[in-house]
Motif scaffolding. Sequence first.
Motif, PDB file in Angstrom:
ATOM      1  N   PHE A 131       0.812  -1.226   0.000  1.00  0.00           N
ATOM      2  CA  PHE A 131       0.000   0.000   0.000  1.00  0.00           C
ATOM      3  C   PHE A 131       0.843   1.274   0.000  1.00  0.00           C
ATOM      4  O   PHE A 131       0.406   2.286   0.548  1.00  0.00           O
ATOM      5  CB  PHE A 131      -0.924   0.051   1.235  1.00  0.00           C
ATOM      6  CG  PHE A 131      -1.816  -1.137   1.448  1.00  0.00           C
ATOM      7  CD1 PHE A 131      -2.106  -2.024   0.421  1.00  0.00           C
ATOM      8  CD2 PHE A 131      -2.403  -1.365   2.695  1.00  0.00           C
ATOM      9  CE1 PHE A 131      -2.946  -3.105   0.625  1.00  0.00           C
ATOM     10  CE2 PHE A 131      -3.244  -2.441   2.907  1.00  0.00           C
ATOM     11  CZ  PHE A 131      -3.514  -3.312   1.883  1.00  0.00           C
ATOM     12  N   ASN A 175       0.877  -7.026  -1.132  1.00  0.00           N
ATOM     13  CA  ASN A 175       0.045  -7.264   0.037  1.00  0.00           C
ATOM     14  C   ASN A 175      -1.436  -7.284  -0.344  1.00  0.00           C
ATOM     15  O   ASN A 175      -1.926  -6.367  -1.014  1.00  0.00           O
ATOM     16  CB  ASN A 175       0.269  -6.148   1.067  1.00  0.00           C
ATOM     17  CG  ASN A 175      -0.542  -6.371   2.334  1.00  0.00           C
ATOM     18  OD1 ASN A 175      -0.285  -7.320   3.069  1.00  0.00           O
ATOM     19  ND2 ASN A 175      -1.534  -5.539   2.581  1.00  0.00           N
ATOM     20  N   TYR A 313      -8.624 -12.450   9.130  1.00  0.00           N
ATOM     21  CA  TYR A 313      -9.223 -11.722  10.245  1.00  0.00           C
ATOM     22  C   TYR A 313     -10.651 -12.174  10.545  1.00  0.00           C
ATOM     23  O   TYR A 313     -11.088 -12.143  11.680  1.00  0.00           O
ATOM     24  CB  TYR A 313      -9.254 -10.216   9.950  1.00  0.00           C
ATOM     25  CG  TYR A 313      -7.882  -9.597   9.924  1.00  0.00           C
ATOM     26  CD1 TYR A 313      -7.268  -9.176  11.099  1.00  0.00           C
ATOM     27  CD2 TYR A 313      -7.187  -9.452   8.726  1.00  0.00           C
ATOM     28  CE1 TYR A 313      -6.001  -8.615  11.087  1.00  0.00           C
ATOM     29  CE2 TYR A 313      -5.916  -8.899   8.702  1.00  0.00           C
ATOM     30  CZ  TYR A 313      -5.330  -8.482   9.879  1.00  0.00           C
ATOM     31  OH  TYR A 313      -4.061  -7.945   9.862  1.00  0.00           O
ATOM     32  N   TRP A 347     -15.469  -6.442  12.955  1.00  0.00           N
ATOM     33  CA  TRP A 347     -14.824  -7.570  12.260  1.00  0.00           C
ATOM     34  C   TRP A 347     -15.204  -8.843  13.021  1.00  0.00           C
ATOM     35  O   TRP A 347     -14.889  -8.977  14.207  1.00  0.00           O
ATOM     36  CB  TRP A 347     -13.297  -7.376  12.232  1.00  0.00           C
ATOM     37  CG  TRP A 347     -12.841  -6.209  11.397  1.00  0.00           C
ATOM     38  CD1 TRP A 347     -13.567  -5.098  11.069  1.00  0.00           C
ATOM     39  CD2 TRP A 347     -11.553  -6.033  10.789  1.00  0.00           C
ATOM     40  NE1 TRP A 347     -12.805  -4.246  10.300  1.00  0.00           N
ATOM     41  CE2 TRP A 347     -11.562  -4.790  10.111  1.00  0.00           C
ATOM     42  CE3 TRP A 347     -10.387  -6.804  10.751  1.00  0.00           C
ATOM     43  CZ2 TRP A 347     -10.467  -4.305   9.419  1.00  0.00           C
ATOM     44  CZ3 TRP A 347      -9.291  -6.322  10.059  1.00  0.00           C
ATOM     45  CH2 TRP A 347      -9.331  -5.083   9.388  1.00  0.00           C
ATOM     46  N   GLU A 373      -0.761 -12.487   8.564  1.00  0.00           N
ATOM     47  CA  GLU A 373      -1.527 -11.496   9.342  1.00  0.00           C
ATOM     48  C   GLU A 373      -2.703 -12.190   9.998  1.00  0.00           C
ATOM     49  O   GLU A 373      -3.389 -12.994   9.358  1.00  0.00           O
ATOM     50  CB  GLU A 373      -2.083 -10.373   8.469  1.00  0.00           C
ATOM     51  CG  GLU A 373      -1.072  -9.395   7.981  1.00  0.00           C
ATOM     52  CD  GLU A 373      -1.696  -8.209   7.258  1.00  0.00           C
ATOM     53  OE1 GLU A 373      -2.825  -7.811   7.617  1.00  0.00           O
ATOM     54  OE2 GLU A 373      -1.055  -7.711   6.326  1.00  0.00           O
ATOM     55  N   SER A 428      -3.684   2.264  11.966  1.00  0.00           N
ATOM     56  CA  SER A 428      -4.616   1.386  11.256  1.00  0.00           C
ATOM     57  C   SER A 428      -4.665   1.740   9.771  1.00  0.00           C
ATOM     58  O   SER A 428      -4.680   2.916   9.394  1.00  0.00           O
ATOM     59  CB  SER A 428      -6.007   1.537  11.884  1.00  0.00           C
ATOM     60  OG  SER A 428      -7.010   1.158  10.969  1.00  0.00           O
ATOM     61  N   PHE A 429      -4.717   0.719   8.948  1.00  0.00           N
ATOM     62  CA  PHE A 429      -4.825   0.929   7.503  1.00  0.00           C
ATOM     63  C   PHE A 429      -6.196   1.510   7.138  1.00  0.00           C
ATOM     64  O   PHE A 429      -6.294   2.551   6.486  1.00  0.00           O
ATOM     65  CB  PHE A 429      -4.568  -0.404   6.788  1.00  0.00           C
ATOM     66  CG  PHE A 429      -5.295  -0.617   5.480  1.00  0.00           C
ATOM     67  CD1 PHE A 429      -5.230   0.320   4.463  1.00  0.00           C
ATOM     68  CD2 PHE A 429      -6.042  -1.769   5.260  1.00  0.00           C
ATOM     69  CE1 PHE A 429      -5.907   0.121   3.258  1.00  0.00           C
ATOM     70  CE2 PHE A 429      -6.710  -1.971   4.066  1.00  0.00           C
ATOM     71  CZ  PHE A 429      -6.647  -1.024   3.065  1.00  0.00           C
ATOM     72  N   THR A 430      -7.277   0.860   7.582  1.00  0.00           N
ATOM     73  CA  THR A 430      -8.597   1.277   7.100  1.00  0.00           C
ATOM     74  C   THR A 430      -9.058   2.598   7.706  1.00  0.00           C
ATOM     75  O   THR A 430      -9.785   3.354   7.057  1.00  0.00           O
ATOM     76  CB  THR A 430      -9.670   0.196   7.379  1.00  0.00           C
ATOM     77  OG1 THR A 430      -9.568  -0.202   8.745  1.00  0.00           O
ATOM     78  CG2 THR A 430      -9.497  -1.002   6.476  1.00  0.00           C
ATOM     79  N   THR A 431      -8.653   2.886   8.937  1.00  0.00           N
ATOM     80  CA  THR A 431      -9.178   4.102   9.582  1.00  0.00           C
ATOM     81  C   THR A 431      -8.108   5.157   9.852  1.00  0.00           C
ATOM     82  O   THR A 431      -8.450   6.305  10.136  1.00  0.00           O
ATOM     83  CB  THR A 431      -9.861   3.767  10.925  1.00  0.00           C
ATOM     84  OG1 THR A 431      -8.868   3.291  11.840  1.00  0.00           O
ATOM     85  CG2 THR A 431     -10.950   2.727  10.761  1.00  0.00           C
ATOM     86  N   LYS A 436      -6.930   1.910  17.400  1.00  0.00           N
ATOM     87  CA  LYS A 436      -7.210   0.530  17.006  1.00  0.00           C
ATOM     88  C   LYS A 436      -5.889  -0.233  17.110  1.00  0.00           C
ATOM     89  O   LYS A 436      -5.088  -0.263  16.181  1.00  0.00           O
ATOM     90  CB  LYS A 436      -7.769   0.487  15.581  1.00  0.00           C
ATOM     91  CG  LYS A 436      -8.290  -0.889  15.204  1.00  0.00           C
ATOM     92  CD  LYS A 436      -8.865  -0.916  13.794  1.00  0.00           C
ATOM     93  CE  LYS A 436      -9.544  -2.247  13.516  1.00  0.00           C
ATOM     94  NZ  LYS A 436      -9.917  -2.405  12.103  1.00  0.00           N
ATOM     95  N   TYR A 438      -3.260  -3.459  17.873  1.00  0.00           N
ATOM     96  CA  TYR A 438      -3.109  -4.907  17.686  1.00  0.00           C
ATOM     97  C   TYR A 438      -1.931  -5.474  18.478  1.00  0.00           C
ATOM     98  O   TYR A 438      -1.765  -6.674  18.568  1.00  0.00           O
ATOM     99  CB  TYR A 438      -2.831  -5.219  16.204  1.00  0.00           C
ATOM    100  CG  TYR A 438      -4.010  -5.104  15.283  1.00  0.00           C
ATOM    101  CD1 TYR A 438      -4.764  -6.226  14.942  1.00  0.00           C
ATOM    102  CD2 TYR A 438      -4.372  -3.882  14.736  1.00  0.00           C
ATOM    103  CE1 TYR A 438      -5.839  -6.121  14.070  1.00  0.00           C
ATOM    104  CE2 TYR A 438      -5.452  -3.773  13.863  1.00  0.00           C
ATOM    105  CZ  TYR A 438      -6.186  -4.906  13.530  1.00  0.00           C
ATOM    106  OH  TYR A 438      -7.252  -4.808  12.669  1.00  0.00           O
TER     107      TYR A 438
HETATM  108  C1  BG6 Z   1      -4.689  -5.827   6.442  1.00  0.00           C
HETATM  109  C2  BG6 Z   1      -3.534  -4.999   5.966  1.00  0.00           C
HETATM  110  O1  BG6 Z   1      -5.765  -5.554   5.619  1.00  0.00           O
HETATM  111  O2  BG6 Z   1      -5.247  -5.605   7.674  1.00  0.00           O
HETATM  112  C3  BG6 Z   1      -2.825  -4.216   7.043  1.00  0.00           C
HETATM  113  O3  BG6 Z   1      -2.606  -5.753   5.246  1.00  0.00           O
HETATM  114  C4  BG6 Z   1      -3.845  -3.707   8.026  1.00  0.00           C
HETATM  115  O4  BG6 Z   1      -2.087  -3.195   6.434  1.00  0.00           O
HETATM  116  C5  BG6 Z   1      -4.538  -4.891   8.667  1.00  0.00           C
HETATM  117  O5  BG6 Z   1      -3.347  -2.834   8.984  1.00  0.00           O
HETATM  118  C6  BG6 Z   1      -5.539  -4.523   9.738  1.00  0.00           C
HETATM  119  O6  BG6 Z   1      -6.400  -3.528   9.262  1.00  0.00           O
HETATM  120  P1  BG6 Z   1      -6.674  -2.242  10.095  1.00  0.00           P
HETATM  121  O7  BG6 Z   1      -7.519  -1.389   9.283  1.00  0.00           O
HETATM  122  O8  BG6 Z   1      -7.339  -2.703  11.334  1.00  0.00           O
HETATM  123  O9  BG6 Z   1      -5.338  -1.630  10.379  1.00  0.00           O
END
Ligand code: BG6
Length: 475
Positions: A131, A175, A313, A347, A373, A428-431, A436, A438
């Motif tokens: 990305f 990815n 996920y 999720w 992941e 976070s990628f999506t937000t 958020k 991990y």
């Molecule tokens: C995957 C991506 O989609 O999920 C990561 O490869 C991403 O880059 C991860 O961070 C979790 O998603 P998010 O939005 O919770 O960070």
Amino acid sequence: MSKFPENFLWGGAVAAHQVEGGWNADGKGISIVDVLTKGEHGVPRKMTDNVEAGEVYPNHQAVDFYHRYSQDIALFAEMGFKCFRTSIAWSRIFPNGDESTPNEAGLAFYDRLIDNLLSQGIEPVITLSHFEMPYHLVKAYGGWASRKVVDCFVRFCETVFTRYRDKVTYWITFNEINNQLNWDYPLFGYCNSGVIFTEHDHPEQMLYQVLHHQFVASAKVVALGHVINPDFKIGSMIHMMPLYPATCHPDDLLASQRAMRDKYLCSDVQVRGHYPHYIWPQWAAKGIQVAMDDDDVQILENGRADFLAISYYMTNIVDANPPEEDENALFSASRLNPHLPASDWGWQIDPKGLRYALSELYERYEKPIFVVENGLGALDTMEASGEINDDYRISYLSQHIEALGEAISQDGVDVIGYTPWGCIDCVSFTTGEYRKRYGFIYVDRHDDGSGDFSRHRKKSFYWYQSVIANNGLTE
Ligand code: BG6
């Protein structure tokens, strides 16, 4: 007795742009995520035209791994990591993406990072495109819509393959390349390819053209990598999200089978080396014509991936006759499963789905699978004592590791490693949020810009240390 093989690759995963920061350090160019603003659950991130005053760009600083990698790797080593998955930011090496010579200062950073990992006995697992393509390639060529970008990517890969020929064995080309099959979500196409499909007259035509360019690029890179070092293991990566039939009605079963083809298309091409049978009638029905060069068939055949990497996920369900509006649905093509709980971000949590997914994929491809992941994005609280008691994360990961062990020991699936996502808290990628989280390692950085970036071991840090020491025993 452990269900996991002796040499199983336990570790953790991140991506350059979500941890490094240093967005313009040492000659780095602007990447597509450097113009991506912060959003939140239900509020999409914006892609701005350039870096604009007054906007918040969380990836600019991320968690400052660029300056703190040494301290962070020491913590990974303390947990006993056997491997660490990260990406090389293309725009550190080729700031605009189309130069003919690389930026030496960018390479020097990855020299230090990779040497540091190796000195701690941690195997680097490198994603080549996570990305973060150079933004210039989007402005000048329209991203992966242009075949010109194939050559730029191959040049970048050749540079890092040659540089790290004797230091890195495991590589992943793109990815979650199949995210963009959700073409009606602007963020996915943008992050995968620098293309917003909904801005085009025929979005799906553009989607498949972009994908074709990436398939060709990936195959060229696999073939080239094997010439540079025949021992390289170069994988394809998809997000694996099983879509169960909503009921046992045959129409739902067929709807689920069709929907799953969107999940499998990319690995079908990248692992098998050719387009699958189901794509031709689909393209014909939609009037899609993908421009291909004469030798592309051979290129795809010659560049088959050595292994399949997946993120896992959640699962969802598919309904042949979905309601017109479903405000709870995360994606337009699927719905929530009433039998499963969900995270605070919606999720759905389904450990058994991981075992199912691994078996399905192994039956389909008979190639080693690397789970690169998996994890729970959650709100963590630091107690007054400084403790972070993330029992919910331990519970989530325990159940998924159990399922993974069953896939190996009871179903005979060849799984080579497991790298939970965001092993250190990251953006976070999506937000684009920090909250958020991990990680096994808490980072003191917050969405309001406060925090000193200090690192703190969570309860899950000690738990995962014990899991690795005991080769997968979760208690
Ligand atoms: C995957 C991506 O989609 O999920 C990561 O490869 C991403 O880059 C991860 O961070 C979790 O998603 P998010 O939005 O919770 O960070």
